[in-house]
Design a protein around this motif. Structure first.
Motif, PDB file in Angstrom:
ATOM      1  N   LEU A 226      -5.933   5.037  -9.575  1.00 55.96           N
ATOM      2  CA  LEU A 226      -6.791   5.032 -10.764  1.00 55.96           C
ATOM      3  C   LEU A 226      -7.061   6.456 -11.243  1.00 55.96           C
ATOM      4  O   LEU A 226      -7.056   6.729 -12.447  1.00 55.96           O
ATOM      5  N   PHE A 227      -7.277   7.352 -10.296  1.00 55.30           N
ATOM      6  CA  PHE A 227      -7.475   8.766 -10.647  1.00 55.30           C
ATOM      7  C   PHE A 227      -6.237   9.300 -11.373  1.00 55.30           C
ATOM      8  O   PHE A 227      -6.359   9.984 -12.394  1.00 55.30           O
ATOM      9  N   MET A 228      -5.058   8.995 -10.839  1.00 54.97           N
ATOM     10  CA  MET A 228      -3.813   9.463 -11.461  1.00 54.97           C
ATOM     11  C   MET A 228      -3.634   8.885 -12.865  1.00 54.97           C
ATOM     12  O   MET A 228      -3.032   9.512 -13.729  1.00 54.97           O
ATOM     13  N   GLN A 229      -4.188   7.695 -13.094  1.00 53.15           N
ATOM     14  CA  GLN A 229      -4.114   7.064 -14.418  1.00 53.15           C
ATOM     15  C   GLN A 229      -5.183   7.608 -15.367  1.00 53.15           C
ATOM     16  O   GLN A 229      -5.181   7.265 -16.537  1.00 53.15           O
ATOM     17  N   GLY A 230      -6.104   8.402 -14.842  1.00 53.97           N
ATOM     18  CA  GLY A 230      -7.161   8.971 -15.680  1.00 53.97           C
ATOM     19  C   GLY A 230      -8.422   8.128 -15.749  1.00 53.97           C
ATOM     20  O   GLY A 230      -9.331   8.437 -16.527  1.00 53.97           O
ATOM     21  N   ALA A 231      -8.513   7.084 -14.936  1.00 54.68           N
ATOM     22  CA  ALA A 231      -9.702   6.221 -14.912  1.00 54.68           C
ATOM     23  C   ALA A 231     -10.674   6.789 -13.876  1.00 54.68           C
ATOM     24  O   ALA A 231     -10.906   6.209 -12.818  1.00 54.68           O
TER      25      ALA A 231
ATOM     26  N   ASN B 101       0.820  -1.203   0.000  1.00 54.33           N
ATOM     27  CA  ASN B 101       0.000   0.000   0.000  1.00 54.33           C
ATOM     28  C   ASN B 101       0.863   1.265   0.000  1.00 54.33           C
ATOM     29  O   ASN B 101       0.668   2.164  -0.820  1.00 54.33           O
ATOM     30  N   ASN B 102       1.812   1.328   0.929  1.00 51.78           N
ATOM     31  CA  ASN B 102       2.646   2.530   1.019  1.00 51.78           C
ATOM     32  C   ASN B 102       3.480   2.735  -0.237  1.00 51.78           C
ATOM     33  O   ASN B 102       3.559   3.852  -0.762  1.00 51.78           O
ATOM     34  N   TYR B 103       4.097   1.674  -0.714  1.00 51.29           N
ATOM     35  CA  TYR B 103       4.951   1.760  -1.888  1.00 51.29           C
ATOM     36  C   TYR B 103       4.143   2.236  -3.097  1.00 51.29           C
ATOM     37  O   TYR B 103       4.553   3.151  -3.820  1.00 51.29           O
ATOM     38  N   SER B 104       2.978   1.639  -3.294  1.00 44.77           N
ATOM     39  CA  SER B 104       2.165   2.027  -4.456  1.00 44.77           C
ATOM     40  C   SER B 104       1.700   3.479  -4.327  1.00 44.77           C
ATOM     41  O   SER B 104       1.697   4.227  -5.316  1.00 44.77           O
ATOM     42  N   TYR B 105       1.349   3.895  -3.128  1.00 43.51           N
ATOM     43  CA  TYR B 105       0.925   5.280  -2.921  1.00 43.51           C
ATOM     44  C   TYR B 105       2.074   6.247  -3.202  1.00 43.51           C
ATOM     45  O   TYR B 105       1.902   7.247  -3.900  1.00 43.51           O
ATOM     46  N   TYR B 106       3.246   5.946  -2.660  1.00 45.29           N
ATOM     47  CA  TYR B 106       4.392   6.833  -2.872  1.00 45.29           C
ATOM     48  C   TYR B 106       4.787   6.884  -4.348  1.00 45.29           C
ATOM     49  O   TYR B 106       5.161   7.941  -4.845  1.00 45.29           O
ATOM     50  N   LEU B 107       4.699   5.745  -5.042  1.00 44.70           N
ATOM     51  CA  LEU B 107       4.964   5.765  -6.486  1.00 44.70           C
ATOM     52  C   LEU B 107       3.980   6.690  -7.196  1.00 44.70           C
ATOM     53  O   LEU B 107       4.368   7.456  -8.074  1.00 44.70           O
ATOM     54  N   SER B 108       2.718   6.617  -6.798  1.00 45.42           N
ATOM     55  CA  SER B 108       1.706   7.445  -7.464  1.00 45.42           C
ATOM     56  C   SER B 108       1.956   8.932  -7.220  1.00 45.42           C
ATOM     57  O   SER B 108       1.681   9.758  -8.097  1.00 45.42           O
ATOM     58  N   LEU B 109       2.472   9.265  -6.060  1.00 44.39           N
ATOM     59  CA  LEU B 109       2.759  10.674  -5.767  1.00 44.39           C
ATOM     60  C   LEU B 109       3.888  11.218  -6.635  1.00 44.39           C
ATOM     61  O   LEU B 109       3.959  12.420  -6.874  1.00 44.39           O
ATOM     62  N   THR B 110       4.759  10.325  -7.092  1.00 46.27           N
ATOM     63  CA  THR B 110       5.866  10.746  -7.959  1.00 46.27           C
ATOM     64  C   THR B 110       5.469  10.700  -9.439  1.00 46.27           C
ATOM     65  O   THR B 110       6.267  11.073 -10.290  1.00 46.27           O
ATOM     66  N   HIS B 111       4.255  10.218  -9.710  1.00 42.18           N
ATOM     67  CA  HIS B 111       3.762  10.049 -11.083  1.00 42.18           C
ATOM     68  C   HIS B 111       4.648   9.090 -11.877  1.00 42.18           C
ATOM     69  O   HIS B 111       4.741   9.184 -13.093  1.00 42.18           O
ATOM     70  N   LYS B 112       5.304   8.173 -11.161  1.00 36.33           N
ATOM     71  CA  LYS B 112       6.181   7.196 -11.801  1.00 36.33           C
ATOM     72  C   LYS B 112       5.560   5.814 -11.685  1.00 36.33           C
ATOM     73  O   LYS B 112       4.962   5.483 -10.672  1.00 36.33           O
ATOM     74  N   ASP B 113       5.749   5.042 -12.724  1.00 37.52           N
ATOM     75  CA  ASP B 113       5.416   3.619 -12.666  1.00 37.52           C
ATOM     76  C   ASP B 113       4.003   3.375 -12.128  1.00 37.52           C
ATOM     77  O   ASP B 113       3.787   2.558 -11.242  1.00 37.52           O
TER      78      ASP B 113
ATOM     79  N   ASP C 147       1.505   1.928 -13.513  1.00 38.91           N
ATOM     80  CA  ASP C 147       1.010   0.566 -13.746  1.00 38.91           C
ATOM     81  C   ASP C 147       1.472  -0.375 -12.633  1.00 38.91           C
ATOM     82  O   ASP C 147       0.699  -1.196 -12.148  1.00 38.91           O
ATOM     83  N   ARG C 148       2.725  -0.241 -12.227  1.00 41.04           N
ATOM     84  CA  ARG C 148       3.225  -1.060 -11.122  1.00 41.04           C
ATOM     85  C   ARG C 148       2.505  -0.693  -9.827  1.00 41.04           C
ATOM     86  O   ARG C 148       2.134  -1.565  -9.044  1.00 41.04           O
ATOM     87  N   ALA C 149       2.299   0.590  -9.599  1.00 42.23           N
ATOM     88  CA  ALA C 149       1.575   1.035  -8.408  1.00 42.23           C
ATOM     89  C   ALA C 149       0.170   0.450  -8.387  1.00 42.23           C
ATOM     90  O   ALA C 149      -0.286  -0.052  -7.354  1.00 42.23           O
ATOM     91  N   GLU C 150      -0.507   0.493  -9.522  1.00 42.86           N
ATOM     92  CA  GLU C 150      -1.875  -0.053  -9.604  1.00 42.86           C
ATOM     93  C   GLU C 150      -1.867  -1.552  -9.334  1.00 42.86           C
ATOM     94  O   GLU C 150      -2.723  -2.075  -8.617  1.00 42.86           O
ATOM     95  N   ASN C 151      -0.882  -2.264  -9.865  1.00 37.78           N
ATOM     96  CA  ASN C 151      -0.796  -3.705  -9.648  1.00 37.78           C
ATOM     97  C   ASN C 151      -0.574  -4.030  -8.172  1.00 37.78           C
ATOM     98  O   ASN C 151      -1.245  -4.907  -7.615  1.00 37.78           O
TER      99      ASN C 151
END
Length: 185
Positions: A165-170, A124-136, A138-142
């Motif tokens: 999902l919001f960051m991905q535009g869904a 959870n934390n890793y995926s959230y932090y990735l999303s905040l950087t706008h990096k990877d 798809d990996r964050a979503e997975n």
């Protein structure tokens, strides 16, 4: 709590007494948590669990550098316990993130998941932090999807997944997950 302390101190080299004292410690008393861990380590300097919880207390007090030092002191004692090693590395990742060292944080999260690929807190934390950087994203979503499959009503995990999902535009799907996060919180 007093009875557990008497029990722990009556046989101080038995980790069970200290673990029970740790579990009985008031959730809101960070200083008491740290005190129990420090006391236990005097008698059990090779018990990794007490270093881990000591660092958790320091982290909660925002003493990030001290928390990292405490983890580094205890991590070697956890070598034969993959789940605990995963927790150590996950905690190190969170600390590095707070210290604004994202690359180091992500390295530690990767180490954590190597020892326990199902560590939900780290995922959870890793995926959230990735999303905040706008990096990877798809990996964050997975990674985030693993957490909501494991705990479909956990508001924290739903919130993270919705955010990614919001960051991905869904947006439509994101709204559903975010509404569920509110519903279950």
């Amino acid at each position: 709590n007093f009875q557990y302390r008497v029990y722990a101190e009556s046989d101080p080299t038995n980790p069970v007494g200290w673990e029970q004292l740790l579990q009985s410690t008031d959730v809101d008393s960070i200083d008491a948590l740290i005190d129990v861990c420090k006391s236990a380590i005097v008698y059990l300097p090779e018990e990794p669990l007490f270093y881990f919880y000591w660092s958790v207390g320091e982290y909660q007090k925002k003493e990030f550098k001290q928390a990292l030092q405490t983890l580094n002191r205890g991590i070697g004692f956890a070598e034969n316990n993959p789940r605990l090693l995963s927790e150590f590395y996950g905690q190190k990742g969170s600390i590095y993130y707070e210290l604004k060292q994202q690359d180091s944080a992500f390295i530690e999260f990767d180490k954590s998941l190597k020892y326990n690929p199902q560590n939900l807190g780290v995922l959870n934390n890793y995926s959230y932090y990735l999303s905040l950087t706008h990096k990877d994203l798809d990996r964050a979503e997975n990674m985030s999807s693993i957490t909501i499959k494991a705990e479909p009503t956990n508001p924290t995990y739903l919130d993270t997944y919705g955010w990614i999902l919001f960051m991905q535009g869904a947006y439509t799907t994101a709204k559903i997950y975010l509404e569920n996060a509110v519903k279950y919180s």
